[in-house]
Write a protein that holds these residues in place. Structure first.
Motif, short mmCIF file in Angstrom:
data_model
loop_
_atom_site.label_atom_id
_atom_site.label_comp_id
_atom_site.label_asym_id
_atom_site.label_seq_id
_atom_site.Cartn_x
_atom_site.Cartn_y
_atom_site.Cartn_z
N PHE A 236 0.78 -1.11 0.15
CA PHE A 236 -0.21 0.01 0.03
C PHE A 236 0.69 1.25 -0.14
CE2 PHE A 236 0.31 -1.56 4.51
CZ PHE A 236 0.90 -0.46 5.03
N PRO A 237 0.35 2.26 -0.33
CA PRO A 237 1.11 3.77 -0.28
C PRO A 237 1.12 4.18 0.86
CG PRO A 237 -0.98 4.12 -1.46
CD PRO A 237 -0.92 2.50 -1.23
N TYR A 238 1.76 5.30 1.17
CA TYR A 238 1.74 6.03 2.36
C TYR A 238 0.81 6.99 2.29
CZ TYR A 238 6.07 3.95 4.53
OH TYR A 238 7.04 3.33 5.06
N ARG A 297 9.35 1.99 -0.40
CA ARG A 297 10.31 1.68 -1.26
C ARG A 297 11.25 3.08 -1.49
NH1 ARG A 297 11.27 2.24 -6.73
NH2 ARG A 297 12.86 0.73 -7.71
N MET A 298 10.24 4.48 -1.72
CA MET A 298 10.93 5.40 -1.96
C MET A 298 11.78 5.98 -0.57
SD MET A 298 8.40 7.63 -3.95
CE MET A 298 9.22 8.84 -4.18
N MET A 299 11.60 5.17 0.68
CA MET A 299 12.36 5.73 1.69
C MET A 299 13.57 4.73 1.89
SD MET A 299 10.93 5.69 5.86
CE MET A 299 10.53 3.92 5.82
N LEU A 300 13.30 3.32 1.64
CA LEU A 300 14.39 2.41 1.77
C LEU A 300 15.60 2.47 1.00
CD1 LEU A 300 12.34 -0.93 2.55
CD2 LEU A 300 13.63 0.78 4.08
N ARG A 301 15.15 3.05 -0.30
CA ARG A 301 16.28 3.32 -1.28
C ARG A 301 17.40 4.25 -0.62
NH1 ARG A 301 14.56 7.42 -6.00
NH2 ARG A 301 16.76 6.94 -6.74
#
Length: 341
Positions: A236-238, A297-301
Motif C-alpha cells: 500500500f502507499p503512504y 520503497r522510496m524511503m528504503l532506497r
C-alpha cells in the motif's frame, strides 16, 4: 490580590492536583481496541499462517531489551521478537481474522505449557486430541471455539514445521529462541498469564485499531518499544490514513521499527525473498512528514546498507539528511570511476 483572582488560582491549583493524582490507565489484554472492518480480499487470497522470513536474527540487536509496548503484524515471528525485546505489553494485530484466531490458539498453548518443550509437544500431530479438548474447554463461546478449531486444524502442520525451522535457524545464528530458551519462553508465557497480550483484527491503513492503540498507549503513559511491520508496507502507499495511524503511536528515538520488503530495486539478503530494515522511531516519524515519500520503497532506497550481511539496512536519519548522504555517496562513486579511467 482581588478575591476573584485568588479564587481562580485556587481552582487552577486544585485542578492540577487532581490531574497529577489521577492514576494512569493500564494497557492490558482486557483493553478493548476496536476492530477494523473485514478486508474485501486477502493478499493473494491466502492465509499467512506462518512467517517465511528466515533471517529474523538480523533484528535481534535492534530490538533487544527495548521493552515498552510491542506492536506486530503476522504470526509466529512476533513471539521471537517480543521475547528479545522483553516487551511489557504485546499487541498482536492482523487484518486476517484467521490469523487472529490462530494467535488465540497460541495463547491457550502458552498458558497450558510450562516449558518450551511442552509447548512444542502440543503442536505435534499426536497432540491433536489434547489441543482440541483444550480449545473446547477454554476457547470461549461456541462460535469462538469453532473459529479456533478451524484455525488450528488448518494451520497445525505448517506451524509445527515452522517452529522446528525457527529453532534450527536461531541455533545456527547462536541466538536465544523462545522455543528453546527458558527465560525467553517464560517472558512470553508471563505476558499471557499477566493479561498483557492484546489480539485484534486491525488494518494498518484503516481508521480504527491503530489510532485507538495510539490513544490508549499515550493515556497509559507508555511508549512504543518495537513496531514490527513485516512486509505489509509493500502492498500500500503512504496515504493519509497510514501516516495518521503511525503518527498516533508514541514513537521516539528509543523506539525501533523493523520491517522486511520483497520489492525490486533494493538489496535482498542472499537466498532470501527480503530486504531487512531497522529504523529508529524518530526517523520514521520524520519520513512520515515528508510528502515526497509516497511509499516504503522510496524511503528504503536511502537506507544505508550495513553490509552485515548485504540486504540489511539501518535508517536513523530524516529525509533531508538521508538524501544528502545518498547524493554524496553517488558523487564519490562517480569520482572513483573517473579516477580508474
Amino acid at each position: 490580590m482581588p478575591a476573584m483572582r485568588v479564587l481562580a488560582l485556587v481552582v487552577l491549583l486544585a485542578s492540577a492536583v487532581a490531574v497529577a493524582s489521577e492514576p494512569e490507565l493500564e494497557l492490558t489484554g482486557s483493553t478493548r481496541l476496536p476492530s477494523d472492518p473485514t478486508p474485501a480480499e486477502l493478499v493473494r487470497d491466502t492465509h499467512y499462517w506462518i512467517s517465511n522470513e528466515d533471517h529474523l536474527g538480523l533484528f535481534h540487536d535492534a530490538v533487544k531489551d527495548k521493552r515498552g509496548v510491542y506492536l506486530g503484524v503476522g504470526s509466529d515471528q512476533n513471539y521471537l521478537l517480543a521475547a528479545w525485546a522483553r516487551a511489557e505489553v504485546l499487541v498482536l494485530m492482523d487484518f486476517d481474522q484467521s490469523i487472529v484466531d490462530l494467535h488465540r490458539v497460541y495463547r491457550l498453548m502458552f498458558l497450558a505449557a510450562e516449558t518450551p518443550e511442552e509447548f512444542l509437544r502440543l503442536w505435534r500431530r499426536e497432540s491433536r486430541a489434547e489441543v482440541r479438548r483444550l480449545i473446547q474447554e477454554k476457547g470461549g463461546t461456541r462460535f469462538e471455539r469453532a473459529q479456533l478449531l478451524r484455525a488450528y486444524g488448518t494451520a497445525r502442520w505448517a506451524v509445527e514445521r515452522r517452529l522446528k525451522r525457527v529453532v534450527e535457524q536461531m541455533k545456527k545464528a547462536s541466538l536465544p529462541c523462545f522455543l528453546v530458551d527458558a527465560d525467553d519462553y517464560a517472558h512470553i508465557r508471563g505476558l499471557h498469564e499477566g493479561n498483557r497480550v492484546l489480539v485484534v483484527r486491525g488494518d494498518l491503513t484503516a481508521e480504527r485499531t491503530v489510532a485507538a492503540l495510539g490513544r490508549v498507549t499515550k493515556q497509559a503513559g507508555r511508549k512504543m518499544g518495537v513496531v514490527y511491520l513485516s512486509n505489509a508496507e509493500q502492498y500500500f502507499p503512504y496515504d493519509a490514513n497510514y501516516r495518521s495511524n503511525m503518527r498516533a503511536l508514541p514513537l521516539d528515538e528509543h523506539s525501533v521499527v523493523v520491517r522486511t520488503s520483497g520489492q525490486r530495486g533494493i538489496t535482498h539478503v542472499k537466498g532470501s525473498y527480503y530486504h531487512y530494515n531497522t529504523q529508529s522511531g524518530s526517523s520514521f516519524r520524520a519520513w512520515l512528514e515528508d510528502r515526497k515519500t509516497r511509499d516504503v520503497r522510496m524511503m528504503l532506497r536511502y537506507a544505508p546498507d550495513t553490509g552485515q550481511p548485504r540486504g540489511l539496512s539501518r535508517l536513523d536519519m530524516g529525509p533531508g539528511e538521508a538524501r544528502e548522504a545518498w547524493k554524496q555517496k553517488l558523487l564519490e562513486k562517480r569520482m572513483r570511476r573517473v579516477a580508474r579511467q
